[in-house]
Scaffold this motif. Sequence first.
Motif, PDB file in Angstrom:
ATOM      1  N   ASP A  57      39.057  51.426  41.380  1.00  0.00           N
ATOM      2  CA  ASP A  57      39.781  50.036  41.698  1.00  0.00           C
ATOM      3  C   ASP A  57      40.742  49.982  40.653  1.00  0.00           C
ATOM      4  OD1 ASP A  57      40.597  47.690  42.505  1.00  0.00           O
ATOM      5  OD2 ASP A  57      38.693  47.034  43.266  1.00  0.00           O
ATOM      6  N   GLU A  60      40.113  46.915  38.212  1.00  0.00           N
ATOM      7  CA  GLU A  60      39.098  46.980  36.996  1.00  0.00           C
ATOM      8  C   GLU A  60      39.751  46.861  35.836  1.00  0.00           C
ATOM      9  OE1 GLU A  60      36.108  46.875  37.446  1.00  0.00           O
ATOM     10  OE2 GLU A  60      35.751  47.401  39.734  1.00  0.00           O
ATOM     11  N   LYS A  61      38.975  46.329  34.902  1.00  0.00           N
ATOM     12  CA  LYS A  61      39.274  46.304  33.414  1.00  0.00           C
ATOM     13  C   LYS A  61      38.524  47.383  32.655  1.00  0.00           C
ATOM     14  CE  LYS A  61      39.652  42.940  29.609  1.00  0.00           C
ATOM     15  NZ  LYS A  61      39.510  41.611  29.115  1.00  0.00           N
ATOM     16  N   THR A  62      39.185  48.370  32.071  1.00  0.00           N
ATOM     17  CA  THR A  62      38.618  49.442  31.397  1.00  0.00           C
ATOM     18  C   THR A  62      38.328  49.155  29.804  1.00  0.00           C
ATOM     19  OG1 THR A  62      40.570  50.523  30.612  1.00  0.00           O
ATOM     20  CG2 THR A  62      39.664  50.969  32.831  1.00  0.00           C
ATOM     21  N   ASN A  90      30.867  48.266  41.596  1.00  0.00           N
ATOM     22  CA  ASN A  90      32.416  48.636  41.816  1.00  0.00           C
ATOM     23  C   ASN A  90      32.832  49.898  42.462  1.00  0.00           C
ATOM     24  OD1 ASN A  90      31.847  50.229  39.857  1.00  0.00           O
ATOM     25  ND2 ASN A  90      33.203  49.177  38.259  1.00  0.00           N
ATOM     26  N   THR A 125      34.032  50.838  32.733  1.00  0.00           N
ATOM     27  CA  THR A 125      33.972  49.577  33.079  1.00  0.00           C
ATOM     28  C   THR A 125      32.760  48.627  32.347  1.00  0.00           C
ATOM     29  OG1 THR A 125      32.818  49.783  34.993  1.00  0.00           O
ATOM     30  CG2 THR A 125      35.051  50.088  35.190  1.00  0.00           C
TER      31      THR A 125
END
Length: 463
Positions: A107, A110-112, A99, A92
């Motif tokens: 979560d 989330e943007k990976t 986070n 992340t």
Amino acid sequence: MMKKWKSPVLALAVVIATIAAFAGTSRLIAADDRQPNIVLIMADDLGVEGLGCYGGLSYATPHLDRLAAEGLRFSHAHAQPLCANTRMQLMTGMHNDRNWICFGIMDPSEKTFGHYLKQAGYKTAIAGKWQLQSYDPPDYPGSEARRGIGMHPKDSGFDQYALYHSLHTEDKGSRYADPTWLEDGTLIKAEGQYGPDQWVNYINEFMEREKANPFFVYYPMALPHWPMNPTPDSADWSDPAKRFEEDPRYFKDMVEYMDKCVGKIVKKVDDLGLREDTLILFYSDNGTHLTITSQTKSGPVAGGKGLPSDAGTHVPLIANWPGKVQPGVSDALVDSTDFLPTLMQAAGHPLPSDHDLDGISFYPELVGADSSAPRRKWIYSFYDPRPGWDKDQFTRHVSARDRRWHLYATGQLFDVEADVLEQQPITAEEDTPETAAVRKRLTAVLESQSQTDEPVPLNKTVQ
């Protein structure tokens, strides 16, 4: 989440440095016609002492040593002391205090880096170990609030996946002999096989299929994490009854098989004629297991997994990209949050200057094209793996460090060069003019970075 800067001066300095970094390096990417393939491999529980190229003597690691000799080896790369903590930051680009929910849970909102690179036009695949959903066993106190939550591999930004420990903990099976894994939605158990072989084969088949497209492969390895079992190259593997035998004596075989797995992937890239188009990165999620002592050119080194000192955080980082990354050794500080912005810059899609992530791209360090690009001056760590099964043994540690000095939020300061095991804390009352200046500088980092003064879990839930 925007940073809660406690110092306006520091906030302005960071903004200016970020803008300068991207202004000075965007020219490098524009000259590349093809987006490079990216292969990121991360070992599980291996400190720097585990590789020959870092002075290790206990294990034969010829493939990684060659990658280092022909590429760039970093002498000051660090991770969080435990795997889930590092993998959250790695994927992340954010520190754990921003986070973190609990151990083994990501979560799903989330943007990976999988999402980022897919949006940048990459075909993406992940294989190996997941362990970011439904970590706690059903009988662990408080598990009812956490079971069944987290990020499923199908939602992680990867087109394809083959991952151990993707569902409930009690369904995970073995990661080594007779492995169990979730492959593109299907749960597979391969009797008589070895897990790492299956994931390397999956990666190599993916690269074969996607060789005409830019691809991103993330291989979070299972090796050489406990349980310490025989590998297919161990003498005991020939007896199926011994394949689940646990003994630290197998650790050597596991490290060497890890190196063999890396070699197979590199060979596949070679065979596809893609080496000059492929950036290969090797990293580790934390230090070596506490039960293992390895021999090095500087003497024996005890593993420090779980510890916030160098023994738990100082890890290998090797970058190899023929024709682009020149052979050498870099003393640049690197943190696990730095990978996401680095990968995006390598892909030709650098993050915008107003991004709110914590990582700093080390891409300029790789290609050596802009000596004026800012380098990381410190690493901030919020480390508290609780709650989670078997994690009550750990305590919270918040700290800031550079190459030499390590300051904890408790006020304890260590000179890591002189006291690598951190056994002689320097208190404020004992400060010299030099250590007082260091304390002031690193205290400013702690004040500017900390998002919370409360122990985890944060006031955050996943629906």
